[in-house]
Design a protein around this motif. Structure first.
Motif, PDB file in Angstrom:
ATOM      1  N   LEU A 325      65.139  39.118  99.726  1.00 28.23           N
ATOM      2  CA  LEU A 325      64.293  39.930 100.584  1.00 28.23           C
ATOM      3  C   LEU A 325      65.073  40.473 102.024  1.00 28.23           C
ATOM      4  O   LEU A 325      64.608  41.304 102.786  1.00 28.23           O
ATOM      5  N   ALA A 326      66.344  39.768 102.184  1.00 29.00           N
ATOM      6  CA  ALA A 326      67.053  40.263 103.448  1.00 29.00           C
ATOM      7  C   ALA A 326      68.573  39.919 102.993  1.00 29.00           C
ATOM      8  O   ALA A 326      68.945  39.074 102.445  1.00 29.00           O
ATOM      9  N   VAL A 327      69.320  40.739 103.567  1.00 26.83           N
ATOM     10  CA  VAL A 327      70.924  40.736 103.516  1.00 26.83           C
ATOM     11  C   VAL A 327      71.477  40.946 104.767  1.00 26.83           C
ATOM     12  O   VAL A 327      70.911  41.746 105.589  1.00 26.83           O
ATOM     13  N   GLU A 328      72.348  40.113 105.257  1.00 28.15           N
ATOM     14  CA  GLU A 328      72.940  39.926 106.346  1.00 28.15           C
ATOM     15  C   GLU A 328      74.639  39.946 106.477  1.00 28.15           C
ATOM     16  O   GLU A 328      75.043  39.135 105.575  1.00 28.15           O
ATOM     17  N   PRO A 329      75.289  40.929 106.895  1.00 30.01           N
ATOM     18  CA  PRO A 329      76.775  40.723 106.898  1.00 30.01           C
ATOM     19  C   PRO A 329      77.181  39.474 107.773  1.00 30.01           C
ATOM     20  O   PRO A 329      76.384  38.960 108.934  1.00 30.01           O
ATOM     21  N   VAL A 330      78.122  38.883 107.518  1.00 23.63           N
ATOM     22  CA  VAL A 330      78.586  37.671 108.182  1.00 23.63           C
ATOM     23  C   VAL A 330      79.945  37.724 108.713  1.00 23.63           C
ATOM     24  O   VAL A 330      80.764  38.205 108.114  1.00 23.63           O
ATOM     25  N   ARG A 331      80.075  37.616 110.092  1.00 26.43           N
ATOM     26  CA  ARG A 331      81.287  37.626 110.913  1.00 26.43           C
ATOM     27  C   ARG A 331      81.557  36.322 111.361  1.00 26.43           C
ATOM     28  O   ARG A 331      80.600  35.713 112.184  1.00 26.43           O
ATOM     29  N   GLU A 332      82.479  35.745 110.863  1.00 32.24           N
ATOM     30  CA  GLU A 332      83.140  34.552 111.443  1.00 32.24           C
ATOM     31  C   GLU A 332      84.495  34.531 112.200  1.00 32.24           C
ATOM     32  O   GLU A 332      85.151  35.758 112.077  1.00 32.24           O
ATOM     33  N   SER A 333      84.550  33.559 112.981  1.00 35.28           N
ATOM     34  CA  SER A 333      85.926  33.407 113.913  1.00 35.28           C
ATOM     35  C   SER A 333      87.122  32.864 113.051  1.00 35.28           C
ATOM     36  O   SER A 333      86.903  31.898 112.376  1.00 35.28           O
ATOM     37  N   SER A 334      87.947  33.816 112.880  1.00 31.79           N
ATOM     38  CA  SER A 334      89.284  33.445 112.080  1.00 31.79           C
ATOM     39  C   SER A 334      90.686  33.398 112.940  1.00 31.79           C
ATOM     40  O   SER A 334      90.359  34.137 113.950  1.00 31.79           O
ATOM     41  N   GLU A 335      91.569  32.838 112.656  1.00 35.17           N
ATOM     42  CA  GLU A 335      92.943  32.954 113.276  1.00 35.17           C
ATOM     43  C   GLU A 335      93.440  34.356 113.426  1.00 35.17           C
ATOM     44  O   GLU A 335      94.109  34.544 114.210  1.00 35.17           O
ATOM     45  N   ILE A 344      75.923  30.386 112.799  1.00 35.60           N
ATOM     46  CA  ILE A 344      75.241  30.565 111.653  1.00 35.60           C
ATOM     47  C   ILE A 344      73.712  30.636 111.799  1.00 35.60           C
ATOM     48  O   ILE A 344      72.994  31.231 111.113  1.00 35.60           O
ATOM     49  N   HIS A 345      73.258  30.056 113.054  1.00 38.87           N
ATOM     50  CA  HIS A 345      71.725  29.945 112.877  1.00 38.87           C
ATOM     51  C   HIS A 345      71.030  31.259 113.430  1.00 38.87           C
ATOM     52  O   HIS A 345      69.977  31.444 113.077  1.00 38.87           O
ATOM     53  N   ARG A 346      72.037  32.045 114.174  1.00 45.83           N
ATOM     54  CA  ARG A 346      71.755  33.502 114.408  1.00 45.83           C
ATOM     55  C   ARG A 346      71.267  34.472 113.369  1.00 45.83           C
ATOM     56  O   ARG A 346      70.649  35.213 113.057  1.00 45.83           O
ATOM     57  N   THR A 347      72.584  34.165 112.252  1.00 42.64           N
ATOM     58  CA  THR A 347      72.127  34.624 110.869  1.00 42.64           C
ATOM     59  C   THR A 347      70.910  34.328 109.984  1.00 42.64           C
ATOM     60  O   THR A 347      70.193  35.112 109.659  1.00 42.64           O
ATOM     61  N   VAL A 348      70.597  32.975 110.145  1.00 43.64           N
ATOM     62  CA  VAL A 348      69.354  32.565 109.551  1.00 43.64           C
ATOM     63  C   VAL A 348      68.113  33.074 110.519  1.00 43.64           C
ATOM     64  O   VAL A 348      67.276  33.432 109.645  1.00 43.64           O
ATOM     65  N   ARG A 349      68.180  33.296 111.856  1.00 43.96           N
ATOM     66  CA  ARG A 349      67.143  33.796 112.387  1.00 43.96           C
ATOM     67  C   ARG A 349      66.777  34.914 111.998  1.00 43.96           C
ATOM     68  O   ARG A 349      65.750  35.434 111.713  1.00 43.96           O
ATOM     69  N   ARG A 350      67.810  36.033 111.830  1.00 40.11           N
ATOM     70  CA  ARG A 350      67.696  37.314 111.457  1.00 40.11           C
ATOM     71  C   ARG A 350      67.288  37.374 110.194  1.00 40.11           C
ATOM     72  O   ARG A 350      66.285  38.277 110.047  1.00 40.11           O
ATOM     73  N   LEU A 351      67.693  36.690 109.251  1.00 40.56           N
ATOM     74  CA  LEU A 351      67.123  36.706 107.805  1.00 40.56           C
ATOM     75  C   LEU A 351      65.621  36.361 107.624  1.00 40.56           C
ATOM     76  O   LEU A 351      64.797  36.891 107.019  1.00 40.56           O
ATOM     77  N   ASP A 367      71.912  25.245 101.753  1.00 39.67           N
ATOM     78  CA  ASP A 367      73.114  24.148 101.049  1.00 39.67           C
ATOM     79  C   ASP A 367      73.515  23.487 102.308  1.00 39.67           C
ATOM     80  O   ASP A 367      73.075  23.785 103.369  1.00 39.67           O
ATOM     81  N   ARG A 368      74.424  22.669 102.031  1.00 38.44           N
ATOM     82  CA  ARG A 368      74.935  21.675 103.205  1.00 38.44           C
ATOM     83  C   ARG A 368      75.879  22.712 104.119  1.00 38.44           C
ATOM     84  O   ARG A 368      75.910  22.156 105.059  1.00 38.44           O
ATOM     85  N   GLU A 369      76.350  24.088 103.961  1.00 35.20           N
ATOM     86  CA  GLU A 369      77.069  24.700 104.917  1.00 35.20           C
ATOM     87  C   GLU A 369      76.049  24.985 106.110  1.00 35.20           C
ATOM     88  O   GLU A 369      76.378  25.294 107.220  1.00 35.20           O
ATOM     89  N   PHE A 370      74.763  24.769 105.956  1.00 33.19           N
ATOM     90  CA  PHE A 370      73.653  25.040 106.931  1.00 33.19           C
ATOM     91  C   PHE A 370      73.307  23.766 107.554  1.00 33.19           C
ATOM     92  O   PHE A 370      72.406  23.794 108.226  1.00 33.19           O
ATOM     93  N   ASP A 371      74.195  22.657 107.527  1.00 34.19           N
ATOM     94  CA  ASP A 371      73.957  21.492 108.049  1.00 34.19           C
ATOM     95  C   ASP A 371      74.059  21.531 109.549  1.00 34.19           C
ATOM     96  O   ASP A 371      75.173  21.101 110.005  1.00 34.19           O
ATOM     97  N   SER A 372      73.264  21.917 110.369  1.00 32.97           N
ATOM     98  CA  SER A 372      73.360  22.052 111.871  1.00 32.97           C
ATOM     99  C   SER A 372      72.216  22.149 112.366  1.00 32.97           C
ATOM    100  O   SER A 372      71.126  22.302 112.001  1.00 32.97           O
ATOM    101  N   ILE A 373      72.220  21.030 113.666  1.00 33.81           N
ATOM    102  CA  ILE A 373      70.915  21.123 114.505  1.00 33.81           C
ATOM    103  C   ILE A 373      70.432  22.386 115.107  1.00 33.81           C
ATOM    104  O   ILE A 373      69.119  22.615 115.220  1.00 33.81           O
ATOM    105  N   GLN A 374      71.411  23.305 115.380  1.00 32.03           N
ATOM    106  CA  GLN A 374      71.074  24.539 115.751  1.00 32.03           C
ATOM    107  C   GLN A 374      70.075  25.263 114.550  1.00 32.03           C
ATOM    108  O   GLN A 374      68.893  26.036 114.893  1.00 32.03           O
ATOM    109  N   VAL A 375      70.750  25.149 113.222  1.00 26.69           N
ATOM    110  CA  VAL A 375      69.948  25.790 112.067  1.00 26.69           C
ATOM    111  C   VAL A 375      68.473  25.099 111.916  1.00 26.69           C
ATOM    112  O   VAL A 375      67.572  25.850 111.849  1.00 26.69           O
ATOM    113  N   PHE A 376      68.447  23.819 112.137  1.00 29.39           N
ATOM    114  CA  PHE A 376      67.310  23.000 111.972  1.00 29.39           C
ATOM    115  C   PHE A 376      66.169  23.536 113.091  1.00 29.39           C
ATOM    116  O   PHE A 376      65.072  23.856 112.787  1.00 29.39           O
ATOM    117  N   GLN A 377      66.846  23.688 114.386  1.00 33.60           N
ATOM    118  CA  GLN A 377      65.744  24.071 115.440  1.00 33.60           C
ATOM    119  C   GLN A 377      65.233  25.408 115.264  1.00 33.60           C
ATOM    120  O   GLN A 377      64.093  25.893 115.609  1.00 33.60           O
TER     121      GLN A 377
END
Length: 541
Positions: A325-335, A344-351, A367-377
């Motif tokens: 139903l929805a696709v979202e680019p993922v931009r992460e912080s890297s060295e 990641i909670h913002r990506t979840v919100r948009r999806l 999955d466990r990658e989304f284990d975050s209180i920000q995602v839960f809320q």
């Protein structure tokens, strides 16, 4: 010296050879509607490029490789033995000439060719083309008395396992439905190019579809597409890439969103589509092997040295049509970049917001990658239920230790989430792991008691469907590219997801008129969809 892009897939030659084999089968089938089998092979101009002669160039083989391949296709269609086929050629030497032989081969020549000259890919090519013809002749009641019985090439147990498919769907119905699904897809993407441009956007979409379905890159795909459609019809590879870069991420996501809405409107009238839906959110990776400097959309992977483009999706799962139903680019912080820290909670919100424009969502599985209180809320604020496995920290370990002392298999602990965006009560569910070892811990915002916790957590097993989904998107529909440009990477991935949705819509429409339970297993495989859409795009002679 730096390089980029994916290394060639070991499956790509096989996919190309099967595509060519099915095109050969389609050509033979179409000609059989008008003439007999021997005449079909007369003035036969089908090229055989996707399989290789097992004999080296210096080998003194007097018999044409192409003639041998066509002979074996003929034998596999008729069921002739080597001896019977040799007698046929001896009685009718003109048939040997039609096939491309300068003389009539003896029986041993065919035996040696099958054992020594042909590899497994050639065996598969011959059987795929011939068996397609045999099935088509019988399923579509084509008058071709020389074609062997279908029962000789179809496994009895396979036939018994799925009798509904043969009884319910003719090839015409499948082709018609596939074209219907395809017609709903292209109209919502707009590159913004000038109205007097040499090529319409639809022609780029057709080329991209072809490239995804035969699993090749831009240059090769454009050449092969032009060969089949005509040089003036399709754009060159460099023209295609320039057009793809006209689609910005927002325009792509918007076009995908509109297309999804259109696909769901086709489904809406079918009673077997259940609402509200269970959805799964996950992130998939497309490996990247080049330099990462000035590549902000490239992220690290679980493999410490791995690099990849990442895409998040939300999909319908369970006993329903499994659409993305929805696709979202993922931009992460890297060295190697200056991206902000991962949120990641913002990506979840948009999806979720985008998906809820199409269907009501009851429960989201992550999955466990989304284990975050920000995602839960975030999910709580969006008024959806969630079920997410938790990483085991010291507090969860204390509960697990107490369960061991009390000889408990199941436990439910009350907890709460308090963050800047809000708060809500939650439950931590401790249940036996489905792997049979240890205890799994899940977080949910639903009121679940100990007596129902284990049954409730079994819902999480539905999430495996998204792994199967990614395998199909990347293995059946994603075109090859080595481009470092993220616009190209995103376009290719979004279009692969679109083709996956077309396959699933086609399958849904085929199953919609069958009495009984709608289930996940498709009645038309991704490979069959590839073959049918490709044949719809490429007119036959």
């Amino acid at each position: 010296m730096s390089g980029s892009g994916s290394p060639p897939s070991k499956d790509e030659p096989r996919l190309q050879s099967l595509c060519e084999a099915y095109q050969l089968g389609i050509t033979i089938r179409d000609k059989l509607k008008e003439t007999d089998l021997i005449t079909v092979f007369e003035d036969f101009d089908h090229t055989i490029d996707a399989i290789d002669d097992g004999y080296p160039a210096w080998h003194p083989a007097p018999l044409s490789f192409r003639a041998m391949v066509l002979s074996f296709v003929f034998m596999e269609i008729t069921g002739d033995s080597y001896a019977n086929f040799t007698r046929r050629l001896t009685r009718q030497p003109e048939v040997a000439t039609i096939l491309g032989f300068s003389r009539v081969p003896d029986e041993s020549a065919f035996s040696r060719a099958w054992r020594n000259r042909f590899d497994d890919a050639t065996h598969e090519y011959i059987q795929a083309a011939a068996h397609f013809v045999v099935k088509e002749v019988h399923d579509r009641s084509i008058s071709a008395p020389e074609v062997r019985p279908k029962a000789e090439i179809v496994d009895d147990t396979q036939e018994d396992a799925d009798p509904a498919e043969d009884k319910s769907f003719s090839q015409d119905e499948i082709v018609q439905t596939t074209r219907l699904a395809r017609d709903h897809a292209y109209g919502h993407f707009d590159s913004g190019r000038a109205s007097n441009a040499s090529y319409e956007d639809t022609q780029f979409f057709e080329l991209q579809t072809f490239m995804g379905m035969v699993r090749c890159g831009t240059s090769q795909g454009a050449t092969r597409f032009q060969y089949r459609r005509g040089k003036e019809y399709g754009p060159h590879g460099d023209t295609h890439l320039r057009a793809v870069k006209q689609f910005g991420p927002e325009e792509l996501v918007r076009g995908f969103n509109k297309t999804t809405d259109r696909l769901l409107s086709v489904i809406a009238s079918k009673a077997s589509f259940r609402r509200p839906v269970t959805a799964a959110i996950d992130i998939t990776t497309i490996p990247y092997y080049g330099e990462v400097e000035e590549m902000p959309m490239v992220s690290g992977t679980k493999d410490r040295d791995g690099r990849a483009f990442k895409f998040a999706t939300l999909s319908i799962i369970g006993q329903n049509i499994p659409l993305v139903l929805a696709v979202e680019p993922v931009r992460e912080s890297s060295e190697w970049d200056e991206n902000p820290s991962n949120q990641i909670h913002r990506t979840v919100r948009r999806l979720v917001r985008r998906a809820k424009e199409h269907v009501p969502i009851e429960t989201v599985l992550c999955d466990r990658e989304f284990d975050s209180i920000q995602v839960f809320q975030t999910l709580s604020n969006l008024d959806v239920n969630y079920l997410i496995p938790k990483r085991v920290s010291s507090s969860e370990r204390e509960v697990l230790d107490q369960m061991d002392k009390d000889d408990q298999e199941v436990a439910v602990e009350s907890a709460s989430v308090h963050v800047e965006s809000g708060s809500h009560p939650m439950r931590l569910l401790y249940v036996p792991s489905t792997s049979g070892e240890g205890t799994a811990v899940f977080a949910t915002n639903l009121r679940v008691g100990p007596e129902e916790a284990e049954t409730f957590c079994q819902r999480y097993s539905r999430r495996w469907q998204i792994e199967s989904e990614y395998k199909s998107i990347k293995g059946d529909f994603l075109a090859k590219t080595s481009s470092k440009d993220y616009r190209v990477r995103l376009f290719y991935f979004v279009f692969a997801v679109l083709l996956y949705n077309i396959w699933r819509l086609t399958d849904f429409l085929l199953k919609a008129d069958i009495d009984g339970e709608m289930d996940y297993s498709p009645v038309i495989t991704a490979g069959e969809c590839v073959e049918l859409v490709a044949s719809a795009l490429i007119p036959h002679d």
